[in-house]
Design an enzyme around this catalytic site. Structure first.
Site, PDB file in Angstrom:
ATOM      1  N   GLU A 121       0.846  -1.185   0.000  1.00 16.15           N
ATOM      2  CA  GLU A 121       0.000   0.000   0.000  1.00 16.15           C
ATOM      3  C   GLU A 121       0.888   1.244   0.000  1.00 16.15           C
ATOM      4  OE1 GLU A 121      -2.082   0.934   3.522  1.00 16.15           O
ATOM      5  OE2 GLU A 121      -3.356   2.397   2.511  1.00 16.15           O
TER       6      GLU A 121
ATOM      7  N   CYS B  88       3.430   9.818  -1.717  1.00 18.88           N
ATOM      8  CA  CYS B  88       4.264   9.866  -2.921  1.00 18.88           C
ATOM      9  C   CYS B  88       4.422  11.341  -3.277  1.00 18.88           C
ATOM     10  CB  CYS B  88       3.533   9.102  -4.034  1.00 18.88           C
ATOM     11  SG  CYS B  88       4.101   9.506  -5.672  1.00 18.88           S
ATOM     12  N   ALA B  89       5.633  11.788  -3.447  1.00 22.62           N
ATOM     13  CA  ALA B  89       5.822  13.210  -3.778  1.00 22.62           C
ATOM     14  C   ALA B  89       7.161  13.439  -4.458  1.00 22.62           C
ATOM     15  CB  ALA B  89       5.736  14.062  -2.514  1.00 22.62           C
TER      16      ALA B  89
ATOM     17  N   GLN C  83       9.267  18.935 -10.117  1.00 23.56           N
ATOM     18  CA  GLN C  83       8.038  18.336 -10.657  1.00 23.56           C
ATOM     19  C   GLN C  83       7.911  18.574 -12.159  1.00 23.56           C
ATOM     20  OE1 GLN C  83       4.620  19.540  -8.326  1.00 23.56           O
ATOM     21  NE2 GLN C  83       5.445  18.609  -6.469  1.00 23.56           N
ATOM     22  N   VAL C  84       7.053  17.795 -12.777  1.00 24.13           N
ATOM     23  CA  VAL C  84       6.754  17.882 -14.221  1.00 24.13           C
ATOM     24  C   VAL C  84       8.012  17.665 -15.075  1.00 24.13           C
ATOM     25  CG1 VAL C  84       5.200  19.048 -15.837  1.00 24.13           C
ATOM     26  CG2 VAL C  84       5.214  19.762 -13.470  1.00 24.13           C
ATOM     27  N   LYS C  85       8.965  16.929 -14.530  1.00 24.03           N
ATOM     28  CA  LYS C  85      10.169  16.605 -15.320  1.00 24.03           C
ATOM     29  C   LYS C  85      10.249  15.105 -15.561  1.00 24.03           C
ATOM     30  CE  LYS C  85      13.097  20.334 -13.540  1.00 24.03           C
ATOM     31  NZ  LYS C  85      14.264  20.604 -12.680  1.00 24.03           N
TER      32      LYS C  85
ATOM     33  N   TYR D 167      10.051  12.842 -13.046  1.00 26.10           N
ATOM     34  CA  TYR D 167      10.519  12.092 -11.877  1.00 26.10           C
ATOM     35  C   TYR D 167       9.402  11.285 -11.225  1.00 26.10           C
ATOM     36  CZ  TYR D 167      15.123  14.244 -11.949  1.00 26.10           C
ATOM     37  OH  TYR D 167      16.380  14.610 -12.310  1.00 26.10           O
TER      38      TYR D 167
ATOM     39  N   GLY E 267      -5.376  11.619 -11.341  1.00 27.07           N
ATOM     40  CA  GLY E 267      -4.824  11.733 -12.696  1.00 27.07           C
ATOM     41  C   GLY E 267      -3.406  11.182 -12.769  1.00 27.07           C
TER      42      GLY E 267
HETATM   43  N1  COA Z   1      -3.110  15.129 -12.083  1.00 27.67           N
HETATM   44  C1  COA Z   1      -3.103  14.623 -13.345  1.00 27.67           C
HETATM   45  N2  COA Z   1      -1.957  14.280 -13.995  1.00 27.67           N
HETATM   46  C2  COA Z   1      -0.792  14.479 -13.339  1.00 27.67           C
HETATM   47  C3  COA Z   1      -0.720  15.034 -12.050  1.00 27.67           C
HETATM   48  C4  COA Z   1      -1.951  15.343 -11.406  1.00 27.67           C
HETATM   49  N3  COA Z   1      -1.978  15.838 -10.202  1.00 27.67           N
HETATM   50  N4  COA Z   1       0.567  15.121 -11.696  1.00 27.67           N
HETATM   51  C5  COA Z   1       1.280  14.644 -12.733  1.00 27.67           C
HETATM   52  N5  COA Z   1       0.453  14.280 -13.707  1.00 27.67           N
HETATM   53  C6  COA Z   1       0.806  13.675 -14.974  1.00 27.67           C
HETATM   54  C7  COA Z   1       1.803  14.502 -15.753  1.00 27.67           C
HETATM   55  O1  COA Z   1       1.156  15.430 -16.575  1.00 27.67           O
HETATM   56  C8  COA Z   1       2.514  13.445 -16.561  1.00 27.67           C
HETATM   57  O2  COA Z   1       1.749  13.091 -17.669  1.00 27.67           O
HETATM   58  P1  COA Z   1       2.464  12.719 -19.081  1.00 27.67           P
HETATM   59  O3  COA Z   1       3.264  11.476 -18.783  1.00 27.67           O
HETATM   60  O4  COA Z   1       1.322  12.465 -20.000  1.00 27.67           O
HETATM   61  O5  COA Z   1       3.313  13.897 -19.414  1.00 27.67           O
HETATM   62  C9  COA Z   1       2.529  12.256 -15.608  1.00 27.67           C
HETATM   63  O6  COA Z   1       1.463  12.456 -14.695  1.00 27.67           O
HETATM   64  C10 COA Z   1       3.798  12.105 -14.817  1.00 27.67           C
HETATM   65  O7  COA Z   1       4.382  13.359 -14.598  1.00 27.67           O
HETATM   66  P2  COA Z   1       5.758  13.510 -13.880  1.00 27.67           P
HETATM   67  O8  COA Z   1       6.477  14.723 -14.373  1.00 27.67           O
HETATM   68  O9  COA Z   1       6.501  12.229 -13.940  1.00 27.67           O
HETATM   69  O10 COA Z   1       5.272  13.749 -12.382  1.00 27.67           O
HETATM   70  P3  COA Z   1       5.905  14.727 -11.297  1.00 27.67           P
HETATM   71  O11 COA Z   1       7.365  14.572 -11.234  1.00 27.67           O
HETATM   72  O12 COA Z   1       5.381  16.083 -11.494  1.00 27.67           O
HETATM   73  O13 COA Z   1       5.269  14.091  -9.975  1.00 27.67           O
HETATM   74  C11 COA Z   1       3.530  14.059  -8.340  1.00 27.67           C
HETATM   75  C12 COA Z   1       3.895  13.892  -9.817  1.00 27.67           C
HETATM   76  C13 COA Z   1       2.025  13.798  -8.165  1.00 27.67           C
HETATM   77  C14 COA Z   1       4.282  13.038  -7.521  1.00 27.67           C
HETATM   78  C15 COA Z   1       3.919  15.508  -7.946  1.00 27.67           C
HETATM   79  O14 COA Z   1       3.155  16.403  -8.676  1.00 27.67           O
HETATM   80  C16 COA Z   1       3.706  15.790  -6.476  1.00 27.67           C
HETATM   81  O15 COA Z   1       4.594  15.594  -5.672  1.00 27.67           O
HETATM   82  N6  COA Z   1       2.527  16.302  -6.122  1.00 27.67           N
HETATM   83  C17 COA Z   1       2.208  16.658  -4.754  1.00 27.67           C
HETATM   84  C18 COA Z   1       2.005  15.445  -3.886  1.00 27.67           C
HETATM   85  C19 COA Z   1       0.909  14.548  -4.377  1.00 27.67           C
HETATM   86  O16 COA Z   1      -0.158  15.021  -4.745  1.00 27.67           O
HETATM   87  N7  COA Z   1       1.165  13.227  -4.342  1.00 27.67           N
HETATM   88  C20 COA Z   1       0.235  12.239  -4.835  1.00 27.67           C
HETATM   89  C21 COA Z   1      -0.601  11.678  -3.776  1.00 27.67           C
HETATM   90  S1  COA Z   1       0.235  10.924  -2.476  1.00 27.67           S
END
Ligand code: COA
Length: 448
Positions: A169, A173-174, A180-182, A184, A214
């Site tokens: 489980e 995740c963050a 972000q958006v790179k 990772y 998403g």
């Molecule tokens: N809603 C919808 N799509 C999302 C998203 C969101 N909140 N965050 C990322 N994506 C999508 C991106 O657009 C990307 O899509 P693509 O592959 O079609 O380009 C894909 O998911 C992965 O993006 P990526 O750049 O690898 O993600 P990231 O490094 O920005 O990390 C999170 C994503 C969610 C981990 C980051 O935004 C984060 O830390 N958010 C705050 C904490 C959080 O909400 N954690 C999740 C719940 S525990």
């Protein structure tokens, strides 16, 4: 994302010997790479050796028997595996083993989750991150100056495995705001999937809040839970406002090479298509330039179909004039006309249905109630039946036919009902209205 309440005995039932892909620079972590990169130079040399010896054998045999078929070409030397971008990423699994380095990284992870998940109580995050049953996969910065500081952690996933039930489980995740958006977030999840397989995990589940759904969807999570409930019920708690999502982790997939895998599958399918496809075999030469001119005389309605039929090979392929008519402009015109008529008839029926006096014509007469109706009226009709016929599309070929049914309905009503009755009055009103709705054009036959 919730506090787990039950402790199960640990111990994986099904483990794959696939370690977490090793870090490139973080040597103090215990990661190992069981698949050392193959030596492309060596393979190449081996390939050449086979190639040169077989070619000299060929030369000899040709001297003895010129008609003997040539030996198959030597196998192509294996191409070196393209570099995996994941190899460049520093990462480690952190557990609360009491070691100083681990604790510093756990503090970094706790700070990251607290910053990125501000709605989550900090104490709750700390409790889970430092809980000895939880583990965290951390992505680490490559900058040595940041080592063992808060900034060293650029992303992380905190999870708890239930090896007996073969699922894990995800609690948090963050990725740090500046990173972000790179990509990772995706890399983090793919690395966790690779690692999870080594722990015997089949499914990963998580409670995602609306904002995160998403992201999880993009990582292969679905809201449809396939894992039998008995495996996770009682082990994880419901999380208010969260949606339970699941991801099946296929043990044979290299999640760090998904694009390459898809590309290879595409190539394979294209190769198979090429092997069976006949589309590149030329049977008839191209049409001569005067072909179109010769066909100019064909009639307008059948022109396109006739031209197509005249193309050499079309008849042999089984096409007929009517097939071609159905898929060319002529048929389209007919369809368009049919469609227009349908719309017009539907609007006429609806106009009648809207009139107050049409209430007694809207549905079929209930012959269970009006038991003698069919003795008097041999051909009943009503607005609902007419509407069905119009919608079906092939009953009425003209407005005139619809008008005939409308008048039949009026006359049926007049025949069955007393001239003093309300029903009779409705029939008279409807008849008058029909005269305005279907005005007779001069030269048209009158409708009885
Ligand atoms: N809603 C919808 N799509 C999302 C998203 C969101 N909140 N965050 C990322 N994506 C999508 C991106 O657009 C990307 O899509 P693509 O592959 O079609 O380009 C894909 O998911 C992965 O993006 P990526 O750049 O690898 O993600 P990231 O490094 O920005 O990390 C999170 C994503 C969610 C981990 C980051 O935004 C984060 O830390 N958010 C705050 C904490 C959080 O909400 N954690 C999740 C719940 S525990």
């Amino acid at each position: 994302m919730q506090i787990s309440t039950m402790v199960l005995p640990t111990g994986s039932t099904k483990k794959r010997k696939l370690p977490l892909p090793s870090t490139t620079a973080d040597h103090d972590d215990d990661d190992t790479n069981e698949n050392p990169p193959s030596d492309p130079t060596k393979s190449h040399v081996d390939g050449e050796a086979i190639s040169s010896s077989s070619s000299s054998d060929d030369d000899e045999s040709h001297k003895h028997d010129e008609h003997e078929p040539a030996a198959p070409p030597p196998p192509a030397p294996p191409s070196p595996k393209p570099p995996n971008p994941y190899d460049q990423i520093k990462r480690t699994i952190v557990i609360n083993d009491g070691k100083r380095e681990s604790l510093i990284r756990l503090i970094g992870l706790k700070s990251l989750f607290a910053k990125q998940l501000p709605k989550m109580p900090k104490e709750y995050i700390a409790r889970l991150v430092f809980d000895r049953r939880h583990k965290s996969l951390a992505l680490l910065s490559g900058d040595p100056r940041k080592k063992f500081t808060d900034e060293e952690i650029i992303g992380g996933i905190c999870y708890r495995s239930y090896p007996d039930m073969r699922f894990a489980e995800i609690a948090f995740c963050a990725v740090s705001a500046s990173q972000q958006v790179k990509g990772y977030g995706t890399k983090l999840m793919n690395l966790l999937k690779m690692h999870a397989v080594t722990e015997g995990i089949e499914y990963m589940i998580t409670y995602a809040d609306n904002y995160a759904i998403g992201y999880f969807k993009k990582q292969g999570f679905t809201k449809a839970i396939q894992m039998p409930k008995a495996r996770y019920q009682g082990l994880i708690k419901d999380y208010d406002g969260g949606t339970l999502m699941e991801c099946y982790i296929h043990p044979s997939i290299d999640f760090t090479r998904i694009p390459q895998m898809v590309q290879a599958q595409k190539e394979f399918i294209l190769q198979r298509i090429r092997a069976t496809s006949k589309s590149d075999k030329v049977i008839y030469p191209p049409l001569p330039p005067e072909f179109a001119k010769r066909m100019e005389s064909s009639s307008r309605s059948t022109g396109a179909a006739a031209r197509a039929l005249a193309v050499p090979g079309v008849i042999e392929a089984g096409w007929t004039m009517s097939d071609l008519m159905a898929s060319t402009g002529g048929a389209k015109d007919a369809d368009q006309k049919k469609d227009m008529l349908k719309k017009e008839l539907l609007s006429l029926v609806q106009k009648v249905q809207e009139k107050q006096f049409s209430w007694c014509f809207r549905d079929p007469v209930d012959t269970n109630e009006v038991t003698d109706y069919l003795e008097v009226v041999k051909d009943p009709i009503d607005l609902r039946t007419m509407e069905k016929r119009v919608r079906k599309g092939d009953h009425y070929k003209s407005k005139h036919q619809l008008y005939a049914d409308m008048m039949k309905m009026v006359n049926n009503c007049k025949i069955y009902n007393d001239p003093e009755s309300t029903y009779h009055e409705c029939a008279v009103s409807l008849e008058k209205f029909l005269a305005t709705l279907f005005p007779l054009k001069s030269g048209e036959p009158s409708i009885e």
